[in-house]
Design a protein around this motif. Structure first.
Motif, short mmCIF file in Angstrom:
data_model
loop_
_atom_site.label_atom_id
_atom_site.label_comp_id
_atom_site.label_asym_id
_atom_site.label_seq_id
_atom_site.Cartn_x
_atom_site.Cartn_y
_atom_site.Cartn_z
N ALA A 58 -1.28 3.44 8.56
CA ALA A 58 -0.05 4.21 8.75
C ALA A 58 0.82 4.15 7.51
CB ALA A 58 0.71 3.68 9.97
N ARG A 59 0.97 2.97 6.90
CA ARG A 59 1.78 2.85 5.69
C ARG A 59 1.17 3.64 4.53
NH1 ARG A 59 6.74 2.12 5.76
NH2 ARG A 59 6.87 0.90 3.85
N LEU A 60 -0.15 3.64 4.44
CA LEU A 60 -0.83 4.42 3.41
C LEU A 60 -0.51 5.90 3.55
CD1 LEU A 60 -3.03 4.77 1.17
CD2 LEU A 60 -4.70 4.90 3.02
N LEU A 61 -0.64 6.43 4.76
CA LEU A 61 -0.43 7.85 4.98
C LEU A 61 1.05 8.22 4.93
CD1 LEU A 61 -3.09 8.18 7.80
CD2 LEU A 61 -3.23 9.14 5.49
N GLN A 62 1.92 7.30 5.37
CA GLN A 62 3.36 7.51 5.18
C GLN A 62 3.70 7.63 3.70
OE1 GLN A 62 5.13 4.11 7.46
NE2 GLN A 62 6.68 5.63 7.96
N ILE B 105 0.82 -1.22 0.00
CA ILE B 105 0.00 0.00 0.00
C ILE B 105 0.86 1.27 0.00
CG2 ILE B 105 -0.24 0.32 2.51
CD1 ILE B 105 -3.07 0.51 -0.08
N TYR B 106 2.07 1.19 0.54
CA TYR B 106 2.97 2.35 0.56
C TYR B 106 3.26 2.83 -0.86
CZ TYR B 106 7.18 5.08 1.74
OH TYR B 106 8.12 6.08 1.87
N SER B 107 3.56 1.89 -1.76
CA SER B 107 3.89 2.26 -3.13
C SER B 107 2.70 2.85 -3.86
CB SER B 107 4.42 1.04 -3.90
OG SER B 107 5.74 0.75 -3.51
N VAL B 108 1.50 2.32 -3.58
CA VAL B 108 0.30 2.89 -4.20
C VAL B 108 0.14 4.34 -3.78
CG1 VAL B 108 -2.22 2.74 -4.34
CG2 VAL B 108 -0.86 0.66 -4.31
N LEU C 59 4.50 22.48 0.96
CA LEU C 59 4.18 21.08 0.71
C LEU C 59 5.27 20.16 1.23
CD1 LEU C 59 2.55 21.08 -2.82
CD2 LEU C 59 1.49 20.59 -0.65
N PHE C 60 6.53 20.58 1.17
CA PHE C 60 7.61 19.79 1.74
C PHE C 60 7.37 19.58 3.23
CE2 PHE C 60 11.66 19.06 3.75
CZ PHE C 60 12.40 18.32 2.85
N LEU C 61 7.03 20.65 3.93
CA LEU C 61 6.80 20.55 5.37
C LEU C 61 5.58 19.69 5.69
CD1 LEU C 61 7.54 24.27 6.35
CD2 LEU C 61 8.99 22.27 6.79
N ILE C 62 4.52 19.83 4.88
CA ILE C 62 3.32 19.01 5.09
C ILE C 62 3.66 17.53 4.88
CG2 ILE C 62 1.05 18.42 4.15
CD1 ILE C 62 0.67 21.42 3.58
N GLY C 63 4.36 17.23 3.79
CA GLY C 63 4.72 15.84 3.51
C GLY C 63 5.61 15.26 4.59
N LEU C 64 6.57 16.05 5.07
CA LEU C 64 7.48 15.58 6.11
C LEU C 64 6.73 15.33 7.41
CD1 LEU C 64 10.19 14.89 7.24
CD2 LEU C 64 10.76 17.32 7.31
N ALA C 65 5.81 16.24 7.76
CA ALA C 65 5.01 16.05 8.97
C ALA C 65 4.17 14.78 8.88
CB ALA C 65 4.12 17.27 9.21
N MET C 66 3.61 14.52 7.68
CA MET C 66 2.83 13.30 7.50
C MET C 66 3.72 12.06 7.63
SD MET C 66 0.33 14.26 4.32
CE MET C 66 -0.33 12.59 4.26
#
Length: 504
Positions: A111-115, A60-63, A84-91
């Motif tokens: 968790a893997r999906l959102l990571q 699911i991580y790759s999807v 967006l970098f900060l949002i992605g890093l926080a996620m």
């Protein structure tokens, strides 16, 4: 915090700082991918996860990573990459905590999906920042340094994961592999907040093909659902396959409709009309899926079948990462000399090595397998390094007129990510349904060979696509098209491609 309006000297210093942040973040996200497979057996035992749940945890991580690429790239162009970098890093860091504290397999899947979404958002901003801040030779060098983070994580990651799993109690080790992202993420977040350049939002119309993205995601999830074992799927495999076929047809129709309306589709008409681009994309999809599927199945075989420790398996696996890193650094010379025919030849060699690995697993005693695996892995890594980057160079060079190469690179990354998720889910499903816990080594050998048949089929698919493109190029040269006779045309995009290649 710097901006784009600094003096040249200040801008140069800040550009190096931004590159350091990008390389550190690339290393962190790719480190997570490199070590997570080692945690699967411990995670399964700790959470009593079913086979179908493990398939989703693996794939699911790759999807999610692939689905995030296109919208995150477009949004970064419009509202700026820093936010967006900060949002992605926080996620990525925040949902690593969720995974580390999970009490059920369902929470790990979430968790893997959102990571994956966070990592996909970060990836596009990193490449965009490098494109914004560097030009010419400096850009190629910056992309090369970012790509080196991928090679380093591939070598260091398994060893670090093996050390953690070997030192920690069984139910704590896999949790620490999630939580190890948090201190890395916190440090990089602080540096990014301080040093990443601000950028005013860009005026203009924002075109995002949400319909195409949704249909492509639906098709991928339908194909993945068809591979789920046991009672993991809500629908039968036949129903899921029918839904996937319908999704492909709807996606094709929607893309035509969306482009006629003036939007920018995920798969532009100019790309579809470029046979070189489409065949190169097929090579990337099949070969990436083959490599990652082989990796996850090998991990399950050695940890469960041979019952060796994670650290020992990590040591055995390092040769493959080192081989790929070594050959990737010389791949531009390879593609300049041998072109598409050379790539097709190496794919054939890789397929032969897959067969050799299968024979070794079936025939050799366990102690001899441990000796043979690093040698075979080294050769496979050397071959992979001569396939991926050269293929992407030639594929992006073939982007059709009217279709930007940024769009071409985005779809190439997206398609290979989705293909990998399907391949890994399918391969893990084949392996996990063939053996039961406590089975003997013979059963694990049989399961490995069954899964290896899928890997070999994927490699053959890549080979057929590469051969088709080789013949097309030869016919074009005989017809007087000198484009394919000029090696500089082929390698012109090597720097940009190197950056697009590191996430696979």
């Amino acid at each position: 915090m710097k901006s784009y309006a600094d003096t040249p000297a200040e801008s140069d210093v800040n550009a190096r700082m931004v590159l350091g942040i990008c390389v550190a973040m690339g290393f962190t996200t790719l480190l997570d991918q490199a070590i997570f497979a080692l945690a699967i057996p411990r995670l399964r035992d700790g959470l009593h996860a079913s086979a179908s749940q493990l398939q989703l945890i693996i794939s699911i991580y790759s999807v999610a990573f692939g689905v995030a690429l296109v919208p995150a790239g477009r949004l970064g162009d419009i509202i700026g990459r820093r936010l967006l970098f900060l949002i992605g890093l926080a996620m990525f860091a925040g949902f690593s905590v969720l995974g580390g504290l999970a009490g059920s397999a369902q929470v790990v899947i979430a968790a893997r999906l959102l990571q994956g979404l966070g990592a996909g958002i970060i990836n596009t901003q990193v490449l965009g920042l490098i494109q914004d801040l560097f030009q010419g030779e400096s850009r190629a060098k910056a992309l090369g340094r970012y790509a080196s983070a991928g090679g380093l994580s591939g070598a260091v990651g398994p060893l670090l994961g093996g050390l953690v799993l070997g030192w920690a109690p069984p139910d704590l080790g896999w949790r620490l592999l999630f939580l190890i992202n948090v201190p890395f993420g916190a440090v990089v977040f602080f540096l990014a907040l301080r040093h990443l350049p601000r950028r005013r939002p860009q005026p203009g119309r924002f075109s995002l093909d949400t319909g195409g993205l949704a249909l492509l995601s639906f098709t991928t999830l339908a194909l993945m659902s068809a591979t789920l074992t046991g009672d993991g799927g809500l629908l039968s495999a036949r129903t899921c396959l029918a839904a996937a076929m319908a999704g492909v047809l709807l996606f094709a129709c929607w893309e035509v409709h969306y482009q006629r309306r003036g939007g920018t589709p995920i798969l532009a008409r100019g790309l579809v009309r470029s046979p070189g681009y489409m065949l190169g994309t097929a090579v990337a999809m099949f070969q990436f899926a083959a490599g990652l599927t082989l990796g996850i199945v090998s991990t399950l075989f050695f940890l469960d079948g041979l019952r060796i420790g994670p650290l020992l398996f990590a040591g055995l696996s390092v040769s493959s990462a080192l081989g790929m890193l070594a050959s990737s650094t010389r791949s531009w010379r390879f593609v300049r000399r041998f072109g598409r025919a050379g790539v097709a030849t190496v794919i054939a060699v890789y397929a032969i090595l897959v067969v050799v690995e299968g024979v070794a697993i079936v025939v050799l005693p366990a102690s001899a397998i441990l000796l043979a695996y690093p040698a075979i892995g080294l050769l496979q890594g050397l071959a992979s390094g001569l396939i991926h980057a050269p293929n992407q160079v030639m594929t992006l060079a073939e982007a059709g007129e009217g279709a930007g190469r940024g769009l071409a690179a985005g779809f190439l990354q997206l398609s290979q990510r989705l293909a990998c998720s399907i391949g890994m889910s399918w391969g893990a499903g084949i392996f996990l349904t063939t053996v039961t816990r406590g089975a003997g080594l013979a059963a694990y050998r049989s399961a490995f060979v069954d899964a290896l048949a899928l890997v070999l089929a994927l490699s053959v698919g890549a080979l057929l696509a590469a051969l088709a493109d080789t013949l097309r190029r030869q016919f074009a040269m005989r017809a007087g098209n000198t484009q394919y006779a000029d090696p500089d045309t082929t390698i012109a995009l090597s720097g940009a491609t190197l950056g697009a290649n590191v996430d696979g």
